[in-house]
Structure formats: structure tokens, C-alpha cells
Scaffold this active site. Structure first.
Site, PDB file in Angstrom:
ATOM      1  N   ASP A   1      -8.039 -14.662   5.187  1.00 52.55           N
ATOM      2  CA  ASP A   1      -9.433 -15.009   5.495  1.00 52.55           C
ATOM      3  C   ASP A   1     -10.290 -14.880   4.235  1.00 52.55           C
ATOM      4  OD1 ASP A   1      -8.980 -15.488   8.215  1.00 52.55           O
ATOM      5  OD2 ASP A   1     -10.856 -14.515   8.787  1.00 52.55           O
TER       6      ASP A   1
ATOM      7  N   ASP B   1      -5.658  -3.332  -1.713  1.00 51.87           N
ATOM      8  CA  ASP B   1      -7.106  -3.256  -1.967  1.00 51.87           C
ATOM      9  C   ASP B   1      -7.444  -3.849  -3.333  1.00 51.87           C
ATOM     10  OD1 ASP B   1      -5.687  -1.107  -2.994  1.00 51.87           O
ATOM     11  OD2 ASP B   1      -7.202   0.405  -2.542  1.00 51.87           O
TER      12      ASP B   1
ATOM     13  N   ASP C   1      -3.383 -11.182   7.356  1.00 55.63           N
ATOM     14  CA  ASP C   1      -4.487 -11.657   8.185  1.00 55.63           C
ATOM     15  C   ASP C   1      -5.791 -11.528   7.404  1.00 55.63           C
ATOM     16  OD1 ASP C   1      -5.862 -12.530  10.500  1.00 55.63           O
ATOM     17  OD2 ASP C   1      -6.425 -10.454  10.894  1.00 55.63           O
TER      18      ASP C   1
ATOM     19  N   LYS D   1       0.878  -1.175   0.000  1.00 51.57           N
ATOM     20  CA  LYS D   1       0.000   0.000   0.000  1.00 51.57           C
ATOM     21  C   LYS D   1       0.911   1.219   0.000  1.00 51.57           C
ATOM     22  CE  LYS D   1      -4.073   1.992   0.349  1.00 51.57           C
ATOM     23  NZ  LYS D   1      -5.105   1.938  -0.713  1.00 51.57           N
TER      24      LYS D   1
HETATM   25  C1  IPM Z   1      -4.851 -15.676  12.290  1.00 49.01           C
HETATM   26  C2  IPM Z   1      -5.777 -15.231  13.390  1.00 49.01           C
HETATM   27  C3  IPM Z   1      -4.959 -14.491  14.447  1.00 49.01           C
HETATM   28  C4  IPM Z   1      -4.307 -13.305  13.787  1.00 49.01           C
HETATM   29  C5  IPM Z   1      -5.789 -14.065  15.685  1.00 49.01           C
HETATM   30  C6  IPM Z   1      -6.426 -15.252  16.363  1.00 49.01           C
HETATM   31  C7  IPM Z   1      -4.979 -13.267  16.657  1.00 49.01           C
HETATM   32  O1  IPM Z   1      -6.801 -14.455  12.901  1.00 49.01           O
HETATM   33  O2  IPM Z   1      -3.927 -16.468  12.568  1.00 49.01           O
HETATM   34  O3  IPM Z   1      -5.053 -15.249  11.158  1.00 49.01           O
HETATM   35  O4  IPM Z   1      -4.929 -12.229  13.689  1.00 49.01           O
HETATM   36  O5  IPM Z   1      -3.160 -13.436  13.353  1.00 49.01           O
HETATM   37 MG    MG Z   2      -6.796 -14.267  10.819  1.00 47.96          MG
END
Ligand code: IPM
Ligand code: MG
Length: 370
Positions: free
Chosen positions: A256, A228, A252, A196
Site C-alpha cells: 500500500d 521499518d 500488505d 524483522k
Molecule cells: C490486500 C488487501 C487484503 C489484505 C484485505 C482486503 C483483506 O488489503 O490484498 O492487500 O489485507 O490482504
Molecule cells: Mg492491502
């Protein structure tokens, strides 16, 4: 016969039940290979805080120090239970971040993989992911906002304020960049650098150092992409990505999102490598709402075992057999409830049955000496 000690940190919520399936696979790997595994459980997470007054108790720290590798389940309890634990002792700040820091596990590998035959699990249109998805996300895990200085209080105007800093130095960036280039060199030789730099000075330094390290890897093509935009392209055209590297917080969030495009975070195992020790964990949470119901998907936990076999024990072939065994279970039309969407043809099976079927397929794979 080589012998290894593996620390098993079951964690909270669905942790113990998915760990039980992972242990089945570890024991099978042991019986198929010329090695001995000493598996020892240690308390870790919210449960450990209630039982030991510490989410990462001294016994567990000692166990991890002694272990050759660590296999960790998800941590955290529901809002109400978590509320009983002082903020700085909650499992994320009190156990997980200290674990990462203790072993300096800076290189977090998050494979985002959906084999060609499993694309029906993804919410994306079949034409977008025809042929499957195979990305290796590499997330820097011990720097940035997670570990930067924090302060809060009241400012001169009497307003509550908070300040958190995103710190990186060239050494921290250089070592993760090197890991990313090495990984890209062993794959398609394309590295997407997520940044970024139009806003963050940390990204300016990141890109500069990454460029310097890149000179040692002339065969790898670097493609720079703003974080982004990367989020958009992960949905529109995930197949353009092969290896992606990014700082802690970007990783992170994008990892996800990657779970989302696969169809479930239950399909996201991970490896966290440090200079001397590694630990392995699913990327998802502890799902307290379904804990103890035998419905959680153990794929990420078993996938984390596969990564441990390959990266800490050098058993690449065995790891390959474990991945293949999991694919075979899906290929036969089985799925855990998180994957079988409404109207799906999959036959849903329990956590235990999934583990048993994976073990059955794995046991049938040719052994190294065959
Ligand atoms: C991950 C999880 C952790 C993070 C949390 C549980 C602190 O979301 O391993 O991605 O944010 O790193
Ligand atoms: Mg995570």
C-alpha cells in the site's frame, strides 16, 4: 484453438465498472490471439453475502474450481452495510481469505511501476524518482498472521484478551524464497529480503531458509533490510529496489505504501499464484464512495488482465502491448481523477473512456503473426 475458462468475480463498489473495462481488454486479447475465452461471472464479496447469504457462494467456488484462471475485482462495502454482515462472514474473512486458501495462492506479485514519463503522478520529488520506478514486490500470501491460530476471550484476571499467531514453516518460506530468487534472476539479480529478525523469531527462520535457498542462486545478490527501514527507503530512495520479498503482513503494508509513492493505489495490479491456479486482482479496495460514478481508475484491473495474459495464458507479448497501451493513454496527457492532482495539466477522463482509449491503443499494436 485452445480454449480457457476465466472466472470473473466483479466484487463490490467500483468492482463491476472496472471489471467491464477489463473484459473489453480480455475480449480484444482473444480476438488478436489464437484462443477462445469463456468468461463467466460469479458472485463474490459483500454483495454475494446479501444475495446468497455467503460471500463466497458454492456456485462461485465451483466456477473457480473449473476455471483456468480467476480475475477478481475489489470487495467490501461501506461501514454501515458491512456492519449488517456477521464478523466472520464479511467479505475479507468470508471470501477473500478462503479464495487464497482454496487455491493456495502463496506467491503474490505486486508490480510497483511508474514509467519515466509518468513520474509527475508521484508525490515524491522528481529527483528522487528520475527515470521512473520499477519494483516487483513479492508477498507471501497464505501464511503468517493472516492464517495463524486466533483466540480471544477473558483471561484469568477477567480482562478481555486476544492472541493471534504468526506461523511459518520452512517449506512455506522456501517456496516463496525460490519464487523471489527466480524473479530476481530474471531481472537485475538483486533481491531485497524484508524482515524483522531483531524482534521476530519468524524472521530469524525466514532469513535462515532464504539463505539456504539462496545457495542455489549464487548469481543473485541478497540485501537484507529491516521492514521499518524498508518503509523509509521506499520514500527516500525507491530506485535502489528491484525485487523485494516479504511475509504476508509486511507485504500488505509495504505494497500500500508503494501505491502511495506511485500516486495512487489505482496503479497497483497484482497476481496471486498457487501451485495449480492463479487469480488476479487490483491491490486496492472497492471505494464504495465513488462506486457507479464512472470515475474510478481501471488501471489496476486492466494491469491484472495483463498479468493474467502473461502468467496464466502464456501471452507475454500481448501483456506487453496492454501495458504499453496504458502508458500511451497517460503519455497523451490523460488521467483518471485520482491521479490528476490539484494544478495538474492532465485531462481527466472517465473509467469508460480510459478503458476505450486503452483498447484503441492495444488494438493498434502489431499482432503476433505480423
Ligand atoms: C490486500 C488487501 C487484503 C489484505 C484485505 C482486503 C483483506 O488489503 O490484498 O492487500 O489485507 O490482504
Ligand atoms: Mg492491502
Amino acid at each position: 484453438m485452445p480454449s480457457y475458462t476465466i472466472a470473473l468475480l466483479d466484487g463490490d463498489g467500483i468492482g463491476p465498472e472496472i471489471m467491464a473495462e477489463a473484459v473489453k481488454i480480455l475480449r480484444l486479447a482473444e480476438s488478436r490471439s489464437d484462443l477462445q475465452l469463456e468468461l463467466t461471472h460469479g458472485a463474490f464479496g459483500a454483495g454475494a453475502w446479501f444475495s446468497h447469504g455467503d460471500a463466497f457462494p458454492r456456485e462461485t467456488r465451483d466456477l473457480c474450481d473449473r476455471a483456468d484462471a480467476i480475475l477478481k475485482g475489489p470487495i467490501g462495502l461501506d461501514h454501515e452495510q458491512t456492519g449488517k454482515i456477521p464478523v466472520d462472514m464479511r467479505p475479507e474473512r468470508g471470501a477473500l481469505l478462503p479464495l487464497r486458501r482454496r487455491f493456495d495462492t502463496f506467491a503474490n506479485f505486486r508490480p510497483v511501476r511508474l514509467a519515466g514519463g509518468l513520474t509527475h503522478f508521484s508525490p515524491l520529488k522528481p529527483e528522487v524518482i528520475a527515470g521512473g520506478i520499477d519494483i516487483m514486490m513479492i508477498r507471501e500470501l497464505v501464511g503468517g498472521l493472516y492464517f495463524g491460530a486466533k483466540e480471544s476471550g477473558r483471561n484469568a484476571a477477567g480482562k478481555r484478551y486476544v492472541k493471534e499467531s504468526l506461523d511459518y514453516d520452512e517449506e512455506q518460506i522456501g517456496r516463496i524464497a525460490r519464487v523471489a530468487f527466480e524473479t530476481a534472476r530474471g531481472r537485475k539479480k538483486i533481491l531485497h529480503n524484508i524482515h524483522k529478525s531483531n524482534v521476530l523469531k519468524s524472521s530469524v527462520l525466514w532469513n535462515e531458509v532464504l539463505g539456504e535457498v539462496g545457495r542455489e542462486f549464487p548469481e543473485v545478490e541478497v540485501r537484507h533490510i529491516l521492514v521499518d527501514a524498508a518503509a523509509t527507503y521506499l520514500c527516500l530512495n525507491p530506485r535502489q529496489f528491484d525485487v523485494m520479498v516479504m511475509e504476508n503482513m509486511f507485504g500488505d503494508i509495504l505494497s500500500d505504501q508503494a501505491g502511495g509513492i506511485l500516486g495512487s493505489l489505482g496503479l497497483m495490479p497484482s497476481a496471486c499464484l498457487g501451485p495449480e491456479k492463479a487469480y488476479y486482482e487490483p491491490s486496492h479496495g472497492s471505494a464504495p464512495d465513488i462506486a457507479g460514478k464512472n470515475v474510478a481508475n481501471p488501471y489496476s484491473m486492466i494491469g491484472s488482465v495483463a498479468m493474467l495474459l502473461e502468467m496464466s495464458l502464456g501471452l507475454k507479448d500481448e501483456a506487453g502491448h496492454v501495458w504499453k497501451a496504458m502508458r500511451s493513454v497517460f503519455d497523451r496527457g490523460y488521467a483518471t481523477p485520482d491521479l490528476a492532482g490539484p494544478g495538474s495539466d492532465s485531462q481527466t477522463i472517465s473509467t469508460r473512456s480510459f478503458g476505450d482509449l486503452v483498447a484503441e491503443h492495444y488494438a493498434a499494436a502489431p499482432a503476433a503473426a505480423d
